[in-house]
Design a protein around this motif. Structure first.
Motif, PDB file in Angstrom:
ATOM      1  N   PHE A   1       0.849  -1.199   0.000  1.00 57.95           N
ATOM      2  CA  PHE A   1       0.000   0.000   0.000  1.00 57.95           C
ATOM      3  C   PHE A   1       0.877   1.239   0.000  1.00 57.95           C
ATOM      4  CE2 PHE A   1      -2.027  -3.547   1.959  1.00 57.95           C
ATOM      5  CZ  PHE A   1      -3.342  -3.511   1.527  1.00 57.95           C
ATOM      6  N   ARG A   2       0.577   2.171  -0.877  1.00 62.49           N
ATOM      7  CA  ARG A   2       1.304   3.447  -0.877  1.00 62.49           C
ATOM      8  C   ARG A   2       0.307   4.563  -1.149  1.00 62.49           C
ATOM      9  NH1 ARG A   2       6.878   1.935  -4.291  1.00 62.49           N
ATOM     10  NH2 ARG A   2       7.321   0.093  -3.025  1.00 62.49           N
ATOM     11  N   ASN A   3       0.372   5.587  -0.326  1.00 65.03           N
ATOM     12  CA  ASN A   3      -0.540   6.718  -0.494  1.00 65.03           C
ATOM     13  C   ASN A   3       0.037   7.652  -1.556  1.00 65.03           C
ATOM     14  OD1 ASN A   3      -2.698   8.319  -0.096  1.00 65.03           O
ATOM     15  ND2 ASN A   3      -2.146   8.988   1.965  1.00 65.03           N
ATOM     16  N   GLU A   4       0.071   7.157  -2.801  1.00 62.08           N
ATOM     17  CA  GLU A   4       0.697   7.880  -3.904  1.00 62.08           C
ATOM     18  C   GLU A   4       0.063   9.254  -4.069  1.00 62.08           C
ATOM     19  OE1 GLU A   4       3.227   6.765  -5.635  1.00 62.08           O
ATOM     20  OE2 GLU A   4       3.211   4.575  -5.557  1.00 62.08           O
ATOM     21  N   ILE A   5       0.880  10.268  -4.330  1.00 60.35           N
ATOM     22  CA  ILE A   5       0.355  11.631  -4.505  1.00 60.35           C
ATOM     23  C   ILE A   5      -0.388  11.744  -5.829  1.00 60.35           C
ATOM     24  CG2 ILE A   5       0.956  14.067  -4.774  1.00 60.35           C
ATOM     25  CD1 ILE A   5       3.505  13.411  -3.111  1.00 60.35           C
TER      26      ILE A   5
ATOM     27  N   PHE B   1      -1.301   1.124 -13.489  1.00 60.96           N
ATOM     28  CA  PHE B   1       0.147   1.343 -13.420  1.00 60.96           C
ATOM     29  C   PHE B   1       0.559   1.841 -12.029  1.00 60.96           C
ATOM     30  CE2 PHE B   1       3.906   3.998 -13.574  1.00 60.96           C
ATOM     31  CZ  PHE B   1       4.810   3.121 -14.150  1.00 60.96           C
ATOM     32  N   ARG B   2      -0.153   2.833 -11.516  1.00 62.51           N
ATOM     33  CA  ARG B   2       0.196   3.354 -10.200  1.00 62.51           C
ATOM     34  C   ARG B   2      -1.058   3.385  -9.336  1.00 62.51           C
ATOM     35  NH1 ARG B   2       4.616   5.392  -8.756  1.00 62.51           N
ATOM     36  NH2 ARG B   2       5.280   6.157 -10.771  1.00 62.51           N
ATOM     37  N   MET B   3      -1.100   2.483  -8.372  1.00 63.51           N
ATOM     38  CA  MET B   3      -2.279   2.360  -7.521  1.00 63.51           C
ATOM     39  C   MET B   3      -1.888   2.624  -6.076  1.00 63.51           C
ATOM     40  SD  MET B   3      -4.210  -0.901  -9.102  1.00 63.51           S
ATOM     41  CE  MET B   3      -2.967  -2.115  -8.958  1.00 63.51           C
ATOM     42  N   ARG B   4      -2.901   2.738  -5.250  1.00 65.61           N
ATOM     43  CA  ARG B   4      -2.594   2.922  -3.819  1.00 65.61           C
ATOM     44  C   ARG B   4      -2.612   1.572  -3.100  1.00 65.61           C
ATOM     45  NH1 ARG B   4      -5.621   8.533  -3.935  1.00 65.61           N
ATOM     46  NH2 ARG B   4      -3.792   9.856  -4.135  1.00 65.61           N
TER      47      ARG B   4
ATOM     48  N   LYS C   1       8.476   3.523 -18.725  1.00 64.36           N
ATOM     49  CA  LYS C   1       8.265   3.566 -17.274  1.00 64.36           C
ATOM     50  C   LYS C   1       8.780   2.276 -16.638  1.00 64.36           C
ATOM     51  CE  LYS C   1       5.716   7.344 -17.047  1.00 64.36           C
ATOM     52  NZ  LYS C   1       6.266   8.545 -16.520  1.00 64.36           N
ATOM     53  N   GLU C   2       9.046   2.387 -15.336  1.00 61.29           N
ATOM     54  CA  GLU C   2       9.564   1.230 -14.599  1.00 61.29           C
ATOM     55  C   GLU C   2       8.565   0.077 -14.536  1.00 61.29           C
ATOM     56  OE1 GLU C   2      11.068   2.046 -10.673  1.00 61.29           O
ATOM     57  OE2 GLU C   2      10.629   0.006  -9.992  1.00 61.29           O
ATOM     58  N   LEU C   3       9.111  -1.098 -14.825  1.00 66.53           N
ATOM     59  CA  LEU C   3       8.329  -2.320 -14.706  1.00 66.53           C
ATOM     60  C   LEU C   3       8.805  -3.078 -13.477  1.00 66.53           C
ATOM     61  CD1 LEU C   3       6.296  -3.966 -16.323  1.00 66.53           C
ATOM     62  CD2 LEU C   3       8.153  -4.732 -17.784  1.00 66.53           C
TER      63      LEU C   3
ATOM     64  N   ASP D   1       0.570  -6.195 -10.745  1.00 68.13           N
ATOM     65  CA  ASP D   1      -0.400  -5.449 -11.549  1.00 68.13           C
ATOM     66  C   ASP D   1       0.264  -4.845 -12.784  1.00 68.13           C
ATOM     67  OD1 ASP D   1      -2.654  -5.361  -9.337  1.00 68.13           O
ATOM     68  OD2 ASP D   1      -0.747  -4.851  -8.396  1.00 68.13           O
ATOM     69  N   ARG D   2       1.457  -4.259 -12.553  1.00 65.78           N
ATOM     70  CA  ARG D   2       2.173  -3.663 -13.689  1.00 65.78           C
ATOM     71  C   ARG D   2       2.551  -4.722 -14.708  1.00 65.78           C
ATOM     72  NH1 ARG D   2       6.261   1.080 -11.657  1.00 65.78           N
ATOM     73  NH2 ARG D   2       4.564   2.119 -10.577  1.00 65.78           N
ATOM     74  N   ALA D   3       2.934  -5.905 -14.230  1.00 69.57           N
ATOM     75  CA  ALA D   3       3.305  -6.973 -15.162  1.00 69.57           C
ATOM     76  C   ALA D   3       2.073  -7.431 -15.937  1.00 69.57           C
ATOM     77  CB  ALA D   3       3.941  -8.130 -14.402  1.00 69.57           C
TER      78      ALA D   3
HETATM   79  P1  ATP Z   1       7.897   4.049  -9.078  1.00 67.59           P
HETATM   80  O1  ATP Z   1       9.215   4.722  -9.400  1.00 67.59           O
HETATM   81  O2  ATP Z   1       7.086   3.686 -10.286  1.00 67.59           O
HETATM   82  O3  ATP Z   1       7.125   4.738  -7.999  1.00 67.59           O
HETATM   83  P2  ATP Z   1       9.313   2.437  -7.222  1.00 67.59           P
HETATM   84  O4  ATP Z   1      10.695   2.595  -7.716  1.00 67.59           O
HETATM   85  O5  ATP Z   1       8.850   3.188  -6.045  1.00 67.59           O
HETATM   86  O6  ATP Z   1       8.275   2.643  -8.438  1.00 67.59           O
HETATM   87  P3  ATP Z   1       9.712  -0.113  -6.026  1.00 67.59           P
HETATM   88  O7  ATP Z   1       9.625   0.430  -4.658  1.00 67.59           O
HETATM   89  O8  ATP Z   1      11.036  -0.555  -6.547  1.00 67.59           O
HETATM   90  O9  ATP Z   1       9.026   0.901  -7.033  1.00 67.59           O
HETATM   91  O10 ATP Z   1       8.636  -1.291  -6.148  1.00 67.59           O
HETATM   92  C1  ATP Z   1       8.856  -2.419  -6.955  1.00 67.59           C
HETATM   93  C2  ATP Z   1       7.770  -2.596  -7.989  1.00 67.59           C
HETATM   94  O11 ATP Z   1       6.477  -2.541  -7.398  1.00 67.59           O
HETATM   95  C3  ATP Z   1       7.732  -1.517  -9.070  1.00 67.59           C
HETATM   96  O12 ATP Z   1       8.678  -1.774 -10.082  1.00 67.59           O
HETATM   97  C4  ATP Z   1       6.332  -1.667  -9.591  1.00 67.59           C
HETATM   98  O13 ATP Z   1       6.224  -2.730 -10.528  1.00 67.59           O
HETATM   99  C5  ATP Z   1       5.559  -2.021  -8.339  1.00 67.59           C
HETATM  100  N1  ATP Z   1       4.914  -0.818  -7.801  1.00 67.59           N
HETATM  101  C6  ATP Z   1       5.471   0.118  -7.002  1.00 67.59           C
HETATM  102  N2  ATP Z   1       4.584   1.085  -6.703  1.00 67.59           N
HETATM  103  C7  ATP Z   1       3.436   0.741  -7.345  1.00 67.59           C
HETATM  104  C8  ATP Z   1       2.142   1.332  -7.417  1.00 67.59           C
HETATM  105  N3  ATP Z   1       1.844   2.467  -6.763  1.00 67.59           N
HETATM  106  N4  ATP Z   1       1.177   0.713  -8.160  1.00 67.59           N
HETATM  107  C9  ATP Z   1       1.465  -0.429  -8.823  1.00 67.59           C
HETATM  108  N5  ATP Z   1       2.660  -1.029  -8.775  1.00 67.59           N
HETATM  109  C10 ATP Z   1       3.639  -0.465  -8.055  1.00 67.59           C
END
Ligand code: ATP
Length: 467
Positions: free
Chosen positions: A203-207, A214-217, A288-290, A335-337
């Motif tokens: 879980f991350r409280n993404e801004i 791709f980017r979820m909480r 973008k990062e996978l 999810d990203r994969a």
């Molecule tokens: P980003 O730069 O995209 O925020 P990160 O470098 O913080 O990612 P890591 O902490 O290395 O990501 O997490 C490993 C993996 O978990 C990421 O490569 C991604 O596939 C997945 N991941 C991270 N944050 C999220 C998110 N908010 N939603 C979906 N997948 C995520």
């Protein structure tokens, strides 16, 4: 920094196309939609849950099942709050946030238009908003100076909601592997180098979440921590894991030209990392990062040993040496994969009779492996034979029966969700005991005796896995 020689251009599918297919066919829905949805949480529908389970299974297969040196773990989402202090998350797991004075929308500074190409050090400059003349991308209003925003979700454990009861929803699975290092190593009697693999919710409280899943909480991670001797062994392990992780995506069908490596600049490295290279994918919204591959040195076990007072050293019986193992991590998102496989598999083909939408998913990743279809649903004997065949197939694989349209349309529906094979029962089947097996990608059809169908499909799946 190794990057792709040429940019392969935007992916075939547009984001809107994938989002609409995902909703219409039952891969992914917005969470709590009847209440207007909740930002950055998505629910997986009947096909999506199969797809994501298959992605996780494929990862587990290559990380645990096919290896002698990696074991699995499923640690709790809630952990002792000290874990997150020691790991550095309480202190520094934050993103730079700016807020618009007029609409009060909040943005991640590093994602605003106008800051592209700036280094991590430049982004830390407190006067950056003024210096670059940054404004709100929505209403052009003035933006606040950046402040750090911690991404961890807090909650309370037990019935008393005071400061002493604060705990966090984990923002990564990795810490569960570090705090269990000794337990796993002793109980599985593994010798360094060995790894611990975990799949689970984070879980991350993404801004600024977005771009669909791709980017979820709330999301799922697939993370493997590989424990090695300090120094050179970690460099070597890093150099082996990086291409291996890229190869995994290719093995399951991702177009190689849409994958590349990107190394983190020294001022961009997380506090724990000695070296970090991302495997990136060319999403419809850019590279973008996978997945991230990180050399974390002894930061994790060293910090937890120091803070907990536990001895987390490993004793090497051959060298007769005690040491704190270093960690090389391969951190991916389920999810990203799954999203990547979906985007990359999407194809539109022009046929004489119009456009065919086909998901060319690897058979291991495809939600259904086979659809059993009647050519004439009005003939009870045909329908009955379909159900017998499907009943037998579904003991070993996901199979589906559909008779709600004419055969051409039924094929198209299965193409659109990536089902690799269709088995069609017709009038002749009742006489000769054979059925038509149709291949999704080539659209070729072959006649196969009913009793051979399962073997044929199992062989094809095994062949696709080995390819
Ligand atoms: P980003 O730069 O995209 O925020 P990160 O470098 O913080 O990612 P890591 O902490 O290395 O990501 O997490 C490993 C993996 O978990 C990421 O490569 C991604 O596939 C997945 N991941 C991270 N944050 C999220 C998110 N908010 N939603 C979906 N997948 C995520």
């Amino acid at each position: 920094m190794p990057v792709a020689e040429t940019d392969p251009g935007p992916s075939v599918a547009k984001l809107e196309t994938i989002v609409s297919l995902a909703k219409r066919r039952g891969f992914v829905y917005p969470s709590s939609e009847i209440y207007g949805g909740i930002n950055a949480v998505w629910d997986y529908g009947p096909l999506g849950v199969e797809l994501k389970n298959n992605v996780k299974r494929a990862w587990w297969r290559s990380m645990v099942q096919e290896r002698d040196d990696i074991v699995g773990l499923d640690a709790g989402i809630l952990m002792h709050p000290q874990v997150w202090v020691t790991s550095g998350h309480v202190g520094s797991f934050s993103d730079p946030l700016v807020e618009c004075d007029t609409c009060h929308r909040r943005f991640r500074l590093d994602e605003l238009p106008g800051v592209e190409g700036l280094s991590a050090t430049e982004l830390q400059d407190e006067g950056i908003v003024e210096r670059l003349g940054l404004v709100c991308p929505v209403d052009q209003g003035p933006l606040s100076a950046p402040r750090r925003f911690n991404l961890m979700f807090k909650t309370h454990m037990g019935p008393v909601e005071d400061e002493g009861a604060v705990i966090y929803l984990r923002p990564e699975t990795a810490q569960g592997s570090y705090v269990n290092f000794k337990n796993v190593q002793m109980s599985s009697r593994k010798k360094v180098p060995f790894g611990i693999a975990q799949i689970g919710k984070s879980f991350r409280n993404e801004i600024s979440p977005g771009n669909f899943v791709f980017r979820m909480r709330e999301f799922e991670q697939m993370e493997m921590q590989y424990f090695v001797r300090p120094g050179e062994a970690a460099t070597q392990a890093f150099d082996e894991w990086l291409p291996a992780r890229r190869a995994w995506y290719e093995r399951y069908g991702v177009t190689p030209e849409r994958l590349r490596f990107r190394e983190h600049a020294p001022d961009e490295l997380a506090h724990y990392a000695k070296k970090a290279i991302d495997v990136e994918y060319r999403f419809p919204f850019g590279w973008k990062e996978l997945e991230g591959v990180h050399n974390r040195g002894d930061f994790d076990l060293g910090s937890h040993a120091g803070a907990s007072g536990e001895n987390l050293e490993y004793f090497d019986p051959v060298a007769e040496e005690h040491f704190i193992p270093w960690v090389v991590e391969a951190a991916a998102g389920a999810d990203r994969a799954a999203f990547t496989f979906l985007i990359d598999a999407y194809h539109e083909e022009q046929l004489e009779k119009g456009t065919r939408v086909v998901l060319r998913l690897h058979p291991d990743i495809a939600p259904y492996k086979v659809a059993v279809l009647p050519l004439l649903k009005k003939r009870p004997e045909i329908v009955e034979l379909c159900h017998t065949i499907k009943g037998d197939l579904q003991k070993d694989m996901m199979a589906v029966y559909d008779d709600t349209a004419a055969i051409g349309k039924l094929y198209r529906r299965q193409d659109e969700i990536g089902t690799p094979w269709c088995v069609t029962v017709d009038v002749d089947s009742l006489e000769d005991g054979a059925v038509t097996v149709r291949d999704r990608d080539s659209m070729t059809q072959e006649r196969v005796p009913v009793e051979n169908v399962k073997r044929l499909l199992m062989d094809r799946m095994a062949a696709a896995r080995e390819a």
